[in-house]
Design a protein around this motif. Sequence first.
Motif, PDB file in Angstrom:
ATOM      1  N   ASP A 342      -4.134   2.938   5.053  1.00 43.10           N
ATOM      2  CA  ASP A 342      -3.474   2.178   3.995  1.00 43.10           C
ATOM      3  C   ASP A 342      -3.464   0.705   4.368  1.00 43.10           C
ATOM      4  O   ASP A 342      -3.199   0.373   5.524  1.00 43.10           O
ATOM      5  N   PRO A 344      -1.383  -1.965   2.856  1.00 43.90           N
ATOM      6  CA  PRO A 344      -0.384  -2.204   1.804  1.00 43.90           C
ATOM      7  C   PRO A 344      -0.351  -3.627   1.262  1.00 43.90           C
ATOM      8  O   PRO A 344      -0.187  -3.823   0.054  1.00 43.90           O
ATOM      9  N   GLU A 347      -3.327  -4.203  -1.015  1.00 48.16           N
ATOM     10  CA  GLU A 347      -3.155  -3.548  -2.310  1.00 48.16           C
ATOM     11  C   GLU A 347      -2.137  -4.266  -3.189  1.00 48.16           C
ATOM     12  O   GLU A 347      -2.291  -4.349  -4.406  1.00 48.16           O
TER      13      GLU A 347
END
Length: 380
Positions: A342, A344, A347
Amino acid sequence: MIPFNKPYITGKEVHYIYDAVATGKISGNGKYTKLCQGYFQNRWGFKKTLLTTSCTDALEMCALLLDIKPGDEVIMPSYTFVSTAVAFIRQGAKIVFCDSRIDHPGIDEDAIEGLITKKTKAIVPVHYAGVACDMDKIMDIACRHGLFVVEDAAQAIDSYYTGISGLKRPLGSIGHLAAFSFHETKNIQCGEGGLLAINDDRFINRAEIIWEKGTNRAEFFRGEVNKYGWVDIGSSFLPSEITAAFLWAQLEELEGIQKRRIEIWNYYYSALQSWANEANFQLPYLPGFSTNNGHMFFLGCPSIESRTSLIKQLKENNISSVFHYLSLHKSPYYHDKHDNRDLPQCERYSDCLVRLPFFFEMIEKDIHNICSLIVHHKEK
Ligand SMILES: *Cc1c(COP(=O)(O)O)cnc(C)c1O
């Protein structure tokens, strides 16, 4: 309609193109190419520069110069333009994507070292919005692990980094290699164009050869060898004199262009500052080690819904704002090749960042109207 971008034309472009045509030397590496390259070397102290047909091409030259081979790993932010990755992917590299900083979309310098493996060959920091990455940190990591650093300085012309040495150094002069863009969306433009800056002597000779289709033609023209031939790999990375002549007209106006762009940036910042704090919108952040080159102005919205609603309301008022980038690690081409970590912050910027109209000829009234609409917009 207030466009998102409007390429600035100084007026001298066609004059210099006319001159190039009149002199009869239209292919690459002529008078205007040399004028432009000389300008970059003198003004910003790059050891050697080569004009290219795009920043993408300059990055491809970097991948060739570093001898990137299948299996080599290259670390770069996921929040960047595809070219940063494509140039290395074409040589078979595995791209290892790094997250962005919380306060700025640039690479999270503190997350880089954990991504290094025995196969890592290079780090490619991207100076997003012309804001410097912390180059002391990055060069120190690279030095300790024996890695190359390629600065993606596509957006970073005339921006500077001041590290612990206290020296103010131009972006693109710190890594082993750097790539700039003169695409029409950048501060200085020629439609499509780029520049490779070489700061490490070891790459200079070979870069000239790769630039000229794998031949030692540049040496031949300087009279250093008495015939030229095929000596290495390469491609036709050099632009024609038409492109270089256009770019030269822009370089002559660099001071004025930069001054105005920074004024526009400051106008946006002061008009939006207090509202952004209250409304929980993120404004661009300038770390103490970086200057501002007035490349772009963006907002980090609190959510994807608030961004969609802001873009829509601006559009209803004839103002064009855009978002970018979609995280590269989630892209259709790369998502199944990735280890699915991920990222974060990356994103969040993908979902929430919006770029406001930004171009040399913007007038105060327009910026005022845009800011006033933003400040008074309602989340629907
Ligand atoms: C614009 C841009 C590029 C590509 O530049 P071209 O000259 O269009 O090839 C690469 N990286 C970043 C970060 C850019 O903003």
